[in-house]
Motif scaffolding. Structure first.
Motif, PDB file in Angstrom:
ATOM      1  N   PRO A 205       0.797  -1.230   0.000  1.00 25.93           N
ATOM      2  CA  PRO A 205       0.000   0.000   0.000  1.00 25.93           C
ATOM      3  C   PRO A 205       0.826   1.276   0.000  1.00 25.93           C
ATOM      4  O   PRO A 205       0.445   2.262  -0.646  1.00 25.93           O
ATOM      5  CB  PRO A 205      -0.834  -0.128   1.279  1.00 25.93           C
ATOM      6  CG  PRO A 205      -0.980  -1.592   1.493  1.00 25.93           C
ATOM      7  CD  PRO A 205       0.358  -2.151   1.071  1.00 25.93           C
ATOM      8  N   LEU A 206       1.968   1.276   0.693  1.00 27.78           N
ATOM      9  CA  LEU A 206       2.788   2.475   0.699  1.00 27.78           C
ATOM     10  C   LEU A 206       3.426   2.732  -0.658  1.00 27.78           C
ATOM     11  O   LEU A 206       3.531   3.885  -1.098  1.00 27.78           O
ATOM     12  CB  LEU A 206       3.862   2.367   1.781  1.00 27.78           C
ATOM     13  CG  LEU A 206       3.378   2.691   3.200  1.00 27.78           C
ATOM     14  CD1 LEU A 206       4.392   2.261   4.234  1.00 27.78           C
ATOM     15  CD2 LEU A 206       3.080   4.178   3.331  1.00 27.78           C
ATOM     16  N   PHE A 207       3.844   1.676  -1.353  1.00 26.84           N
ATOM     17  CA  PHE A 207       4.360   1.863  -2.703  1.00 26.84           C
ATOM     18  C   PHE A 207       3.256   2.339  -3.642  1.00 26.84           C
ATOM     19  O   PHE A 207       3.482   3.185  -4.517  1.00 26.84           O
ATOM     20  CB  PHE A 207       4.979   0.559  -3.213  1.00 26.84           C
ATOM     21  CG  PHE A 207       6.355   0.296  -2.685  1.00 26.84           C
ATOM     22  CD1 PHE A 207       7.470   0.852  -3.297  1.00 26.84           C
ATOM     23  CD2 PHE A 207       6.548  -0.480  -1.548  1.00 26.84           C
ATOM     24  CE1 PHE A 207       8.748   0.625  -2.805  1.00 26.84           C
ATOM     25  CE2 PHE A 207       7.825  -0.711  -1.045  1.00 26.84           C
ATOM     26  CZ  PHE A 207       8.924  -0.160  -1.672  1.00 26.84           C
ATOM     27  N   GLN A 208       2.045   1.817  -3.460  1.00 24.59           N
ATOM     28  CA  GLN A 208       0.919   2.264  -4.284  1.00 24.59           C
ATOM     29  C   GLN A 208       0.607   3.734  -4.043  1.00 24.59           C
ATOM     30  O   GLN A 208       0.378   4.499  -4.984  1.00 24.59           O
ATOM     31  CB  GLN A 208      -0.316   1.415  -3.984  1.00 24.59           C
ATOM     32  CG  GLN A 208      -0.241  -0.015  -4.486  1.00 24.59           C
ATOM     33  CD  GLN A 208      -1.512  -0.774  -4.155  1.00 24.59           C
ATOM     34  OE1 GLN A 208      -1.749  -1.137  -3.011  1.00 24.59           O
ATOM     35  NE2 GLN A 208      -2.333  -1.024  -5.165  1.00 24.59           N
ATOM     36  N   ALA A 209       0.594   4.144  -2.776  1.00 26.19           N
ATOM     37  CA  ALA A 209       0.306   5.539  -2.462  1.00 26.19           C
ATOM     38  C   ALA A 209       1.402   6.459  -2.990  1.00 26.19           C
ATOM     39  O   ALA A 209       1.126   7.551  -3.505  1.00 26.19           O
ATOM     40  CB  ALA A 209       0.147   5.707  -0.948  1.00 26.19           C
ATOM     41  N   ALA A 210       2.655   6.015  -2.886  1.00 26.21           N
ATOM     42  CA  ALA A 210       3.769   6.842  -3.344  1.00 26.21           C
ATOM     43  C   ALA A 210       3.714   7.098  -4.844  1.00 26.21           C
ATOM     44  O   ALA A 210       4.154   8.148  -5.329  1.00 26.21           O
ATOM     45  CB  ALA A 210       5.095   6.173  -2.973  1.00 26.21           C
ATOM     46  N   ALA A 211       3.169   6.137  -5.599  1.00 30.52           N
ATOM     47  CA  ALA A 211       3.123   6.251  -7.061  1.00 30.52           C
ATOM     48  C   ALA A 211       1.769   6.703  -7.583  1.00 30.52           C
ATOM     49  O   ALA A 211       1.578   6.803  -8.803  1.00 30.52           O
ATOM     50  CB  ALA A 211       3.482   4.910  -7.693  1.00 30.52           C
ATOM     51  N   ALA A 212       0.823   7.000  -6.694  1.00 32.77           N
ATOM     52  CA  ALA A 212      -0.564   7.238  -7.123  1.00 32.77           C
ATOM     53  C   ALA A 212      -0.691   8.386  -8.103  1.00 32.77           C
ATOM     54  O   ALA A 212      -1.465   8.309  -9.066  1.00 32.77           O
ATOM     55  CB  ALA A 212      -1.442   7.491  -5.900  1.00 32.77           C
ATOM     56  N   ASN A 213       0.072   9.451  -7.912  1.00 29.93           N
ATOM     57  CA  ASN A 213      -0.055  10.609  -8.804  1.00 29.93           C
ATOM     58  C   ASN A 213       0.670  10.424 -10.133  1.00 29.93           C
ATOM     59  O   ASN A 213       0.534  11.252 -11.035  1.00 29.93           O
ATOM     60  CB  ASN A 213       0.452  11.867  -8.100  1.00 29.93           C
ATOM     61  CG  ASN A 213      -0.499  12.328  -7.015  1.00 29.93           C
ATOM     62  OD1 ASN A 213      -1.715  12.258  -7.164  1.00 29.93           O
ATOM     63  ND2 ASN A 213       0.051  12.774  -5.892  1.00 29.93           N
TER      64      ASN A 213
END
Length: 295
Positions: A205-213
């Motif tokens: 989830p943290l990798f997903q959030a970091a790349a979300a934009n």
């Protein structure tokens, strides 16, 4: 926990597990009660048991509590620390679909309260029209939230600092927990909370959030304009290192696009542990007051 059945889909968006027996029993209890359900969603490095005091508090106020886990959550902190591998590779999409399935099993549209990544998940469910009201406490950012304070990056670095953690479960050392959760507490309480609540967390989830934009197909997105989103309150801890005011406030401004009530409040002197530390009741009362206005 015992799963009722296993999904056949291999999509990243599919729930990793279906509803557990324990979760099914909670849903049945809520439906049989006839009371307004409140679903509490935990974030990274915690378990559903972190909501036990909140559940009692809301039930004493006349609601019925449901405290679901993420897929494969162990029952206890001891079990979680003994078997960290069960957390690995849980994605935001898997968890949101798991919670979506649970919420749709309730006969009354619930209030949804979430903390950290649970606050993000609560907003995702509200953006599908599944919440009668939502309280997002120090919510993790979603696509469109742009601020990235240094403290938030430092809090996430135990995971993001190693690309292999994308597929791992990652525990926090006490020093990391102290910075990320318990920076506003004294040493003794920080140690007590670490022993009582802290468990490994999936890195995904943290990798997903970091790349979300950077990813237009990200799972870390919220429909902020859904006409049935319902009232939403964002609660921010003034001294939160993990989700500072700038992130919470940016989420609030994106949610203001909605025609529903959207509010934000800051809890003075509080860190990311505000739902589990000695001051949890003040935060719970703030959430309850908001919920009572609309539900």
């Amino acid at each position: 926990m015992t799963a009722l059945s296993s999904p056949s889909s291999t999509s990243e968006n599919a729930p990793h597990e279906t509803i557990t027996m324990h979760e099914s029993e909670q849903v049945a209890r809520a439906n049989a009660s006839g009371l307004q359900p409140v679903v509490f969603v935990h974030g990274l490095w915690l378990l559903p048991s972190s909501w036990e005091r909140w559940a009692r508090f809301f039930e004493n106020a006349g609601y019925i509590a449901v405290t679901p886990g993420w897929p494969d959550d162990p029952e206890t902190v001891a079990e979680a620390n003994a078997h960290p591998e069960v957390f690995a590779d849980k994605t935001v999409g898997q968890v949101s679909e798991h919670l979506d399935t649970l919420v749709r099993g309730l006969t009354r549209k619930p209030v949804i309260v979430g903390h950290s990544f649970g606050g993000l998940l609560a907003q995702m469910l509200a953006g599908r029209g599944l919440a009668s009201a939502t309280v997002a406490i120090d919510p993790a950012p979603f696509r469109g939230v742009l601020p990235l304070p240094i403290s938030a990056l430092k809090a996430a670095w135990p995971v993001l600092g190693n690309l292999a953690n994308r597929h791992r479960a990652v525990p926090l050392s006490f020093e990391q927990f102290r910075f990320s959760f318990a920076n506003a507490l004294n040493e003794d309480e920080a140690q007590e909370l670490y022993a009582r609540f802290a468990v490994p967390a999936p890195g995904a989830p943290l990798f997903q959030a970091a790349a979300a934009n950077l990813n237009p197909w990200t799972e870390v997105k919220v429909d902020t304009e859904h006409p049935d989103r319902g009232p939403l309150l964002v609660i921010s801890g003034e001294n939160d290192n993990t989700v500072p005011w700038s992130i919470a406030n940016a989420s609030f401004h994106l949610q203001e696009r909605n025609t529903g009530i959207t509010e934000i409040t800051e809890m003075p002197g509080r860190g990311h542990s505000l739902t589990i530390d000695h001051g949890w009741r003040e935060v719970a009362e703030t959430a309850l007051q908001f919920v009572r206005r609309f539900v």
